[in-house]
Design an enzyme around this catalytic site. Structure first.
Site, mmCIF file in Angstrom:
data_model
loop_
_atom_site.group_PDB
_atom_site.id
_atom_site.type_symbol
_atom_site.label_atom_id
_atom_site.label_comp_id
_atom_site.label_asym_id
_atom_site.label_seq_id
_atom_site.Cartn_x
_atom_site.Cartn_y
_atom_site.Cartn_z
ATOM 1 N N ARG A 134 -2.419 0.770 -3.935
ATOM 2 C CA ARG A 134 -2.569 -0.695 -3.591
ATOM 3 C C ARG A 134 -3.966 -1.140 -4.234
ATOM 4 N NH1 ARG A 134 1.440 0.542 -2.501
ATOM 5 N NH2 ARG A 134 2.636 0.714 -0.601
ATOM 6 N N CYS A 177 1.086 -5.167 5.686
ATOM 7 C CA CYS A 177 0.279 -4.313 6.093
ATOM 8 C C CYS A 177 -1.370 -4.904 6.178
ATOM 9 C CB CYS A 177 0.156 -3.081 5.422
ATOM 10 S SG CYS A 177 1.651 -2.172 6.086
ATOM 11 N N GLU A 189 -6.163 -4.001 3.382
ATOM 12 C CA GLU A 189 -5.003 -4.254 2.208
ATOM 13 C C GLU A 189 -5.351 -5.674 2.076
ATOM 14 O OE1 GLU A 189 -1.640 -2.164 2.489
ATOM 15 O OE2 GLU A 189 -0.635 -3.556 1.394
#
Ligand SMILES: Cc1cc2nc3c(=O)[nH]c(=O)nc-3n(C[C@H](O)[C@H](O)[C@H](O)COP(=O)(O)OP(=O)(O)OC[C@H]3O[C@@H](n4cnc5c(N)ncnc54)[C@H](O)[C@@H]3O)c2cc1C
Length: 318
Positions: A196, A244, A314
């Site tokens: 990520r 998420c 995130e």
């Protein structure tokens, strides 16, 4: 409950507005670009909360984009790029400076060379368009990214992906615009992608080329369908969310940690930890950005107290 932590500024914003003039875009030549003020951002994000952008523009070509970016550089005006808003929380007070979005009608050109195994696409294109077209052309590498909302630019910026692959693993080169308005190409050997995250921290990702492998289109479509079914069964896709919220700590699942801490279904105002997936926060009627921020802090604090694990977001927060 403690007041919400102030997360680190997003690396995609170029610092504080400082001494920016109040009307940096009035009476200047912007190659035809128009700039609005106090533009609501909530409807442009998947969480549908948060305040307006002080200035907002949707350039239709590179000249307009460059004129806007150069004007920001000249006037010390903060400039941010908005993609599909599917990994983003905008604070209730909104954001200062200029927010730029690349409208998909003008920034979605896609060229597939099946023989060479490449797909080159503008970064304002929906990722789903790139996935669907490469699957149809019998090019493998992006099919398991099915169901990830947002744009190609947003996906590359945060190296979006899933259990089987991420977008960076097949990215060959990216044309970018720097904060001074220069256009440069970042080639594979200059790029690095991790979980990520990517080294693509230039202001604007313009166009990317992916190196893919030849495969049977029916097999690819089947893989994509299976991934989609799995995603639909485990994530609250029909609710307002931003995917998420936290990154998975090494070897662990953030969703499991949140679930084991008994937080599924916990509400703050109009925001709720999804009862379907512990790592999703969903927003409903009357939700505010502050509700989401408080819920993020509550999850982080509770998981830390119970397990000693520090969860990292995130989600991008503006
Ligand atoms: C229901 C749902 C499911 C999801 N599932 C997944 C999943 O399986 N895997 C996954 O990784 N993510 C998932 N996400 C999160 C999200 O979809 C991805 O992170 C997506 O790639 C973000 O793209 P975006 O265009 O919406 O970016 P935005 O949310 O608009 O922006 C995210 C960041 O990218 C930057 N950015 C956007 N465009 C550009 C550009 N052209 N140039 C430079 N910077 C840019 C922004 O400045 C910001 O910092 C999910 C989200 C939702 C709502």
């Amino acid at each position: 409950m403690n007041p919400p932590d102030v997360p680190a500024p997003d690396q995609n914003a170029d610092g504080d507005a400082g001494d920016a003039p109040a009307e940096p875009f009035a009476d200047v030549d912007l190659a035809g670009a128009t700039v609005s003020t106090d533009e609501p951002l909530a409807p442009k994000t998947w969480l549908r909360v948060g305040g307006p952008a002080q200035h907002f523009a949707e350039p239709t070509d590179r000249n307009q984009l460059q004129a806007l970016v150069k004007r920001c550089a000249e006037t010390d005006t903060t400039c941010r790029l908005l993609g599909g808003g599917s990994n983003l929380l905008v604070r209730d007070e909104g954001v200062s400076g200029l927010v730029i979005r690349l409208p998909k009608e003008h920034w979605s050109e896609l060229t597939i060379d099946a023989e060479a195994g490449t797909a080159t696409v503008d970064c304002g294109a929906p990722l789903s368009h790139l996935v669907a077209e490469t699957v149809k052309a019998g090019l493998a590498g992006l099919e398991t990214l099915v169901g990830i909302p947002g744009t190609v630019g947003g996906a590359l910026h945060g190296n979006s992906g899933g259990r089987h692959a991420d977008v960076g693993s097949v990215c060959d080169s990216v044309e970018v615009m720097t904060r001074s308005g220069e256009i440069v190409t970042r080639t594979r050997d200059e790029l690095s992608f991790g979980y990520r995250r990517s080294s693509l921290d230039e202001l604007c990702l313009l166009r990317a080329t992916f190196a893919l492998k030849s495969a049977d289109p029916d097999d690819l479509a089947d893989r994509a369908r299976k991934t989609w079914i799995l995603k639909k069964s485990s994530q609250p896709l029909s609710h307002q969310s931003a995917g998420c919220v936290f990154m998975n700590p090494r070897g662990q699942s953030a969703g499991d940690l949140i679930e084991r801490a008994g937080l599924k279904g916990t509400r703050v105002g109009g925001a709720e930890v999804s009862d379907r997936h512990g790592n999703f926060i969903v927003t409903g009627e009357g939700a505010q950005s502050a509700d989401v921020l408080r819920l993020i802090d509550l999850c982080r604090d509770t998981v830390r107290q119970r397990t000693g694990v520090e969860l990292e977001t995130e989600l991008r927060i503006w």
